[in-house]
Scaffold this active site. Structure first.
Site, short mmCIF file in Angstrom:
data_model
loop_
_atom_site.label_atom_id
_atom_site.label_comp_id
_atom_site.label_asym_id
_atom_site.label_seq_id
_atom_site.Cartn_x
_atom_site.Cartn_y
_atom_site.Cartn_z
N ASP A 37 0.84 -1.20 0.00
CA ASP A 37 0.00 0.00 0.00
C ASP A 37 0.87 1.24 0.00
O ASP A 37 2.03 1.20 0.43
CB ASP A 37 -0.90 0.03 1.25
CG ASP A 37 -1.89 -1.10 1.27
OD1 ASP A 37 -2.23 -1.63 0.20
OD2 ASP A 37 -2.34 -1.45 2.38
N1 URA Z 1 -1.35 -5.96 3.88
C1 URA Z 1 -1.82 -4.69 3.92
O1 URA Z 1 -2.83 -4.41 4.53
N2 URA Z 1 -1.12 -3.75 3.25
C2 URA Z 1 0.02 -3.99 2.57
O2 URA Z 1 0.61 -3.07 2.01
C3 URA Z 1 0.49 -5.30 2.56
C4 URA Z 1 -0.20 -6.28 3.22
#
Ligand code: URA
Length: 278
Positions: free
Chosen positions: A113
């Site tokens: 993310d």
């Molecule tokens: N899980 C999440 O919630 N975000 C990420 O970036 C990776 C795994």
């Protein structure tokens, strides 16, 4: 919600660029010039797609493959960058931090993310990327998460057993509360968001809440969108910061934030092993 983005099938010009045959534009020119075949047939249509695991692509009769001269590297992704090689809205992306000039065709293996930090792999080897992300191979990804207040043993047990999310139950996960030196080390790499603007009382209340945060380590063998955040939210402990420490056998170690390094031949071989490549 979809699994982490897979990269097959892909557009033929993208395949050619990733295989190092030419730049993306140059690959289009090769195609329109009738110099590219897929499974023996000339393909000039720019929208055509190929499956790198199945199709045989050749330029002027010479077979090209994604693994030829492949380069694989790891980046310590900072917060604030999108995991994509280009963004139509001009936002900052991880492409700014990796050497795409030197290694054309690099692409991220999976996704973090925008606000997640930590280990992000890149490769020019599409086959390797696909295999590492394929749910069949159950490659372990490990994260540390800064969560609001301290989860109970029973709540962590729910994560270990598998928890119901809106897109179905999760597989059993690793989950443990970190303490002492482990928690301190994790907090040093977690990029906490800046405290919000507001009155003095509001900021003091925020700081009191932030002081109650704890660090949880999570290990997952699947890769659904926002999965760690959704799992921790589901047990009542929203994530304030998230960082990936390991992908399969590889650990981020002390690679500085924003830096990348090439993987050694041995590390790449280990990745191939966990990805089930022959
Ligand atoms: N899980 C999440 O919630 N975000 C990420 O970036 C990776 C795994």
């Amino acid at each position: 919600m979809a699994d982490e983005e897979r990269i097959v099938p892909m557009r033929l010009q993208k395949f050619l660029a990733r295989a190092g045959a030419a730049s993306r534009r140059g690959s289009e020119n090769l195609m329109t010039a009738g110099r590219v075949t897929v499974n023996g047939k000339v393909v000039t249509e720019l929208g055509s797609k190929v499956d790198p695991l199945v199709d045989e692509v050749a330029v002027d009769g010479v077979v090209v493959s994604l693994a030829d001269g492949a380069v694989t590297l790891m980046l310590h992704k900072p917060a604030g960058l999108l995991t994509t090689m280009s963004d139509p809205f001009g936002r900052s992306t991880v492409a700014e931090l990796v050497p795409t000039d030197r290694y054309p065709g690099l692409f991220p293996i999976g996704r973090l993310d925008q606000d997640t930090t930590g280990l992000l792999l890149f490769s020019t080897d599409g086959n390797l990327g696909n295999r590492l992300l394929h749910p069949r191979h159950h490659v372990l990804k490990r994260y540390v998460a800064l969560v609001e207040s301290m989860p109970t043993g029973e709540q962590l047990e729910r994560l270990r057993a598998g928890i119901e999310l809106d897109d179905g139950p999760t597989q059993p996960a690793e989950a443990r509360l970190l303490s002492g030196e482990e928690a301190r080390a994790a907090r040093a790499v977690l990029q906490e968001p800046d405290p919000p603007e507001g009155s003095r009382q509001y900021r003091a209340a925020y700081q009191r809440k932030a002081a109650r945060r704890h660090v949880v380590e999570i290990g997952l063998r699947e890769g659904r969108k926002h999965q760690v955040k959704r799992m921790l939210e589901a047990i009542g402990h929203p994530v304030a910061a998230l960082h990936r420490t390991a992908f399969g056998p590889l650990e981020l170690g002390c690679l500085p934030r924003g830096a990348w390094r090439l993987l050694s031949a041995e590390e790449v071989a280990t990745l191939h092993r966990v990805a089930g490549s022959e």
